[in-house]
Design a protein around this motif. Structure first.
Motif, short mmCIF file in Angstrom:
data_model
loop_
_atom_site.label_atom_id
_atom_site.label_comp_id
_atom_site.label_asym_id
_atom_site.label_seq_id
_atom_site.Cartn_x
_atom_site.Cartn_y
_atom_site.Cartn_z
N TRP A 132 1.03 -1.25 0.09
CA TRP A 132 -0.12 -0.08 -0.02
C TRP A 132 0.98 1.38 -0.15
O TRP A 132 0.32 2.38 -0.12
N GLU A 133 2.13 1.07 0.10
CA GLU A 133 2.95 2.36 0.06
C GLU A 133 4.06 2.18 -1.16
O GLU A 133 4.54 3.15 -1.28
N THR A 134 3.79 1.32 -1.84
CA THR A 134 4.67 1.04 -3.04
C THR A 134 3.91 1.88 -4.10
O THR A 134 2.85 1.69 -4.63
N ASP A 135 4.91 2.77 -4.81
CA ASP A 135 4.27 3.73 -5.90
C ASP A 135 4.36 2.84 -7.13
O ASP A 135 4.84 2.11 -7.48
N LEU A 136 3.28 3.21 -7.90
CA LEU A 136 2.94 2.55 -9.23
C LEU A 136 4.01 2.55 -10.08
O LEU A 136 4.25 1.65 -10.57
N GLU A 137 4.66 3.60 -10.10
CA GLU A 137 5.76 3.74 -11.14
C GLU A 137 6.86 2.84 -10.79
O GLU A 137 7.63 2.21 -11.59
N GLU A 138 7.18 2.91 -9.45
CA GLU A 138 8.28 1.76 -8.92
C GLU A 138 8.09 0.30 -9.35
O GLU A 138 8.72 -0.28 -9.70
N TRP A 139 6.67 0.04 -8.98
CA TRP A 139 6.15 -1.14 -9.31
C TRP A 139 6.54 -1.83 -10.75
O TRP A 139 7.12 -2.62 -11.36
N ARG A 140 6.12 -0.56 -11.52
CA ARG A 140 6.36 -0.84 -13.18
C ARG A 140 7.80 -1.00 -13.45
O ARG A 140 7.98 -1.64 -14.49
N LYS A 141 8.67 -0.24 -12.91
CA LYS A 141 9.99 -0.06 -13.33
C LYS A 141 10.60 -1.58 -12.88
O LYS A 141 11.26 -2.01 -13.86
N VAL A 142 10.26 -2.12 -11.81
CA VAL A 142 10.76 -3.45 -11.50
C VAL A 142 10.28 -4.50 -12.48
O VAL A 142 11.20 -5.27 -12.94
N LEU A 143 8.99 -4.47 -12.34
CA LEU A 143 8.23 -5.43 -13.56
C LEU A 143 8.91 -5.35 -14.94
O LEU A 143 9.14 -6.31 -15.82
N ARG A 144 9.17 -4.11 -15.44
CA ARG A 144 9.71 -3.91 -16.66
C ARG A 144 11.17 -4.51 -16.91
O ARG A 144 11.46 -5.13 -17.97
N ILE A 145 12.11 -4.41 -15.94
CA ILE A 145 13.24 -4.88 -16.06
C ILE A 145 13.34 -6.33 -15.82
O ILE A 145 13.94 -7.08 -16.51
N ASN A 146 12.56 -6.54 -14.86
CA ASN A 146 12.79 -8.10 -14.08
C ASN A 146 12.03 -9.27 -15.08
O ASN A 146 12.15 -10.21 -15.13
N LEU A 147 10.84 -8.79 -15.59
CA LEU A 147 10.06 -9.75 -16.21
C LEU A 147 9.78 -9.23 -17.90
O LEU A 147 10.01 -10.17 -18.70
N ASP A 148 9.46 -8.16 -18.02
CA ASP A 148 9.34 -7.64 -19.46
C ASP A 148 10.69 -8.09 -20.13
O ASP A 148 10.90 -8.21 -21.52
N GLY A 149 11.82 -7.72 -19.54
CA GLY A 149 13.16 -7.82 -20.06
C GLY A 149 13.50 -9.15 -20.61
O GLY A 149 13.63 -9.35 -21.55
#
Length: 244
Positions: free
Chosen positions: A96-113
């Motif tokens: 509930w304190e995690t910023d949406l852009e922070e979430w997206r950044k991690v998923l972009r590199i770790n999974l989309d990549g």
């Protein structure tokens, strides 16, 4: 060090400049492979390549943009092995304190990549009817670490991607496997709180973090011809944390 035969093979290691990636590059080179280091930090990657030696070349890459594929093919002529290692930890906070852009950044590199790298390179492996793909996931992808929902979710997604792609490619001698290490003392620790680091250590029965060389040994076998019947599998290297 046990001998693994990678003579004549060409490997890509994303995030190969440091940490797990560097250890994998070093083990591959020692096993006879030609290695392309795909890393965003080109200067550090060049330093790594110089220190390791062998037929090792550096390509500056954002893993969500695989323009380096053609440059790698031009340099080496083929791609036999892909190790999707590049990743980030992200900021440690509850959901509930995690910023949406922070979430997206991690998923972009770790999974989309890894998805984008596989999408780009699998067609080349299909042409030659051979390939080995190793995805560096995490114990967090099996269990979920508190205050690391984005990282845990990205690694769980990578495990699922491994299983799906492994089934799709099983008949083509292209094997796709994942490893789920416990944490290691690498630069990724700089992104974590000490509380989170202590939590991870407390979960490991061997009472220490994994060594990068230990992970590299497992990855080298998975990248070799000796690994001939395992695909879509998840190989634990968590010091006893995951016993299932």
């Amino acid at each position: 060090m046990n001998k693994i035969d990678l003579n004549g093979r060409v490997a890509i290691v994303t995030g190969g400049a440091q940490g797990f990636g560097r250890a994998i590059v070093q083990r591959f080179a020692a096993s006879g492979a030609k290695v392309a280091i795909w890393d965003f930090d080109a200067a550090l990657a060049e330093k790594t390549a110089k220190e390791i030696g062998g037929e090792t070349k550096v390509f500056k890459v954002d893993v969500t943009d695989t323009a380096a594929r053609d440059a790698t093919l031009a340099a080496f002529g083929k791609i036999d092995i892909l190790v999707n290692n590049a990743g980030i930890a992200g900021v440690n906070k509850p959901v509930w304190e995690t910023d949406l852009e922070e979430w997206r950044k991690v998923l972009r590199i770790n999974l989309d990549g890894p998805f984008i790298c596989c999408k780009a390179i699998v067609p080349e492996m299909l042409k030659q009817k051979y390939g080995r793909i190793v995805n560096i996931a995490s114990i967090a992808g099996k269990e979920g670490n508190p205050n690391a929902s984005h990282y845990s979710a990205s690694k769980a997604g990578l495990i699922a991607l491994t299983k799906s792609l492994g089934k799709e490619l099983a008949a083509h001698d292209i094997l796709v496997n994942a490893v789920t290490p416990a944490a290691a003392k690498t630069a990724i620790f700089d992104q974590m709180t000490q509380q989170h680091i202590d939590f991870m250590l407390s979960k490991i029965p061997k009472a220490r973090f994994v060594q990068v060389e230990e992970l590299a040994a497992m990855v080298s076998w998975l990248a070799s011809e000796d690994c001939a019947f395992s695909t879509g599998a998840v190989f634990d290297i968590s010091g006893g944390r995951a016993t299932y």
